[in-house]
Design a protein around this motif. Sequence first.
Motif, PDB file in Angstrom:
ATOM      1  N   ARG A  39     -38.565  27.490   7.734  1.00  0.00           N
ATOM      2  CA  ARG A  39     -39.838  27.121   8.364  1.00  0.00           C
ATOM      3  C   ARG A  39     -41.007  27.272   7.389  1.00  0.00           C
ATOM      4  NH1 ARG A  39     -40.224  26.561  13.835  1.00  0.00           N
ATOM      5  NH2 ARG A  39     -38.403  27.086  15.083  1.00  0.00           N
ATOM      6  N   GLN A  42     -40.962  24.539   4.620  1.00  0.00           N
ATOM      7  CA  GLN A  42     -41.399  23.258   5.167  1.00  0.00           C
ATOM      8  C   GLN A  42     -42.893  23.264   5.490  1.00  0.00           C
ATOM      9  OE1 GLN A  42     -39.891  20.372   5.356  1.00  0.00           O
ATOM     10  NE2 GLN A  42     -37.986  21.159   4.526  1.00  0.00           N
ATOM     11  N   HIS A  91     -46.749  17.960  10.375  1.00  0.00           N
ATOM     12  CA  HIS A  91     -45.554  18.478   9.707  1.00  0.00           C
ATOM     13  C   HIS A  91     -45.602  20.000   9.652  1.00  0.00           C
ATOM     14  CE1 HIS A  91     -42.985  19.545   6.267  1.00  0.00           C
ATOM     15  NE2 HIS A  91     -42.326  18.431   6.514  1.00  0.00           N
ATOM     16  N   SER A  94     -45.555  21.624  13.236  1.00  0.00           N
ATOM     17  CA  SER A  94     -44.262  21.500  13.917  1.00  0.00           C
ATOM     18  C   SER A  94     -43.263  22.503  13.344  1.00  0.00           C
ATOM     19  CB  SER A  94     -43.731  20.070  13.820  1.00  0.00           C
ATOM     20  OG  SER A  94     -43.406  19.732  12.498  1.00  0.00           O
ATOM     21  N   TRP A  95     -43.287  22.722  12.020  1.00  0.00           N
ATOM     22  CA  TRP A  95     -42.353  23.691  11.436  1.00  0.00           C
ATOM     23  C   TRP A  95     -42.731  25.124  11.772  1.00  0.00           C
ATOM     24  CZ3 TRP A  95     -37.611  23.170  10.057  1.00  0.00           C
ATOM     25  CH2 TRP A  95     -37.151  21.903   9.692  1.00  0.00           C
ATOM     26  N   ALA A  98     -42.692  24.627  16.564  1.00  0.00           N
ATOM     27  CA  ALA A  98     -41.726  23.898  17.402  1.00  0.00           C
ATOM     28  C   ALA A  98     -40.317  24.453  17.194  1.00  0.00           C
ATOM     29  CB  ALA A  98     -41.759  22.412  17.063  1.00  0.00           C
ATOM     30  N   LEU A 100     -36.508  24.393  16.098  1.00  0.00           N
ATOM     31  CA  LEU A 100     -36.000  23.754  14.879  1.00  0.00           C
ATOM     32  C   LEU A 100     -35.509  22.327  15.103  1.00  0.00           C
ATOM     33  CD1 LEU A 100     -34.116  26.613  13.010  1.00  0.00           C
ATOM     34  CD2 LEU A 100     -36.251  25.494  12.384  1.00  0.00           C
ATOM     35  N   ALA A 103     -38.610  20.283  15.406  1.00  0.00           N
ATOM     36  CA  ALA A 103     -39.465  20.320  14.218  1.00  0.00           C
ATOM     37  C   ALA A 103     -38.989  19.340  13.154  1.00  0.00           C
ATOM     38  CB  ALA A 103     -39.508  21.734  13.648  1.00  0.00           C
ATOM     39  N   ASN A 104     -37.699  19.255  12.944  1.00  0.00           N
ATOM     40  CA  ASN A 104     -37.162  18.361  11.925  1.00  0.00           C
ATOM     41  C   ASN A 104     -37.532  16.915  12.223  1.00  0.00           C
ATOM     42  OD1 ASN A 104     -35.711  17.829   9.569  1.00  0.00           O
ATOM     43  ND2 ASN A 104     -33.856  17.421  10.722  1.00  0.00           N
ATOM     44  N   SER A 107     -41.543  16.349  12.369  1.00  0.00           N
ATOM     45  CA  SER A 107     -42.204  16.377  11.063  1.00  0.00           C
ATOM     46  C   SER A 107     -41.907  15.110  10.263  1.00  0.00           C
ATOM     47  CB  SER A 107     -41.795  17.623  10.288  1.00  0.00           C
ATOM     48  OG  SER A 107     -40.417  17.600   9.994  1.00  0.00           O
TER      49      SER A 107
END
Length: 134
Positions: A39, A42, A91, A94-95, A98, A100, A103-104, A107
Amino acid sequence: MITRSIRGSLALAGGLILAAILFAFAARQGWIGEDMDRRLVQALIGAVLVVFGNAVGKREPGAETQPDPRPGLAAARRFFGLALVVGGLVHTLSWLFAPLEIANTLSMAAVILAMLAGLARVALSLRGPGTPAG
């Protein structure tokens, strides 16, 4: 902060790699949660995107004395920078906040949409006024 030299770019890349190694070490030692290293790396990448996006819309040093021959392109560059800043913020956030699995996807979608919006705006400005929309 923003660098246009190879040396500065390599230093920035080295800093990101060093941060990733340190975060991974901290996770292995139990100092941070097991997913927190991913996290944080990112989020750092998103922060770099925000900084670079902010610089995109700025004029070159020394360009203030020259009139801009293509003001539409300058406006497109400012829009592209704004899109990258917003994409980078989404991005990063979200990391950080959010789950995981969300988030991926979130983002990546934010950065892709920012790039597409910026590129579309630049393409429209390059068409120029009075050009038929083919």
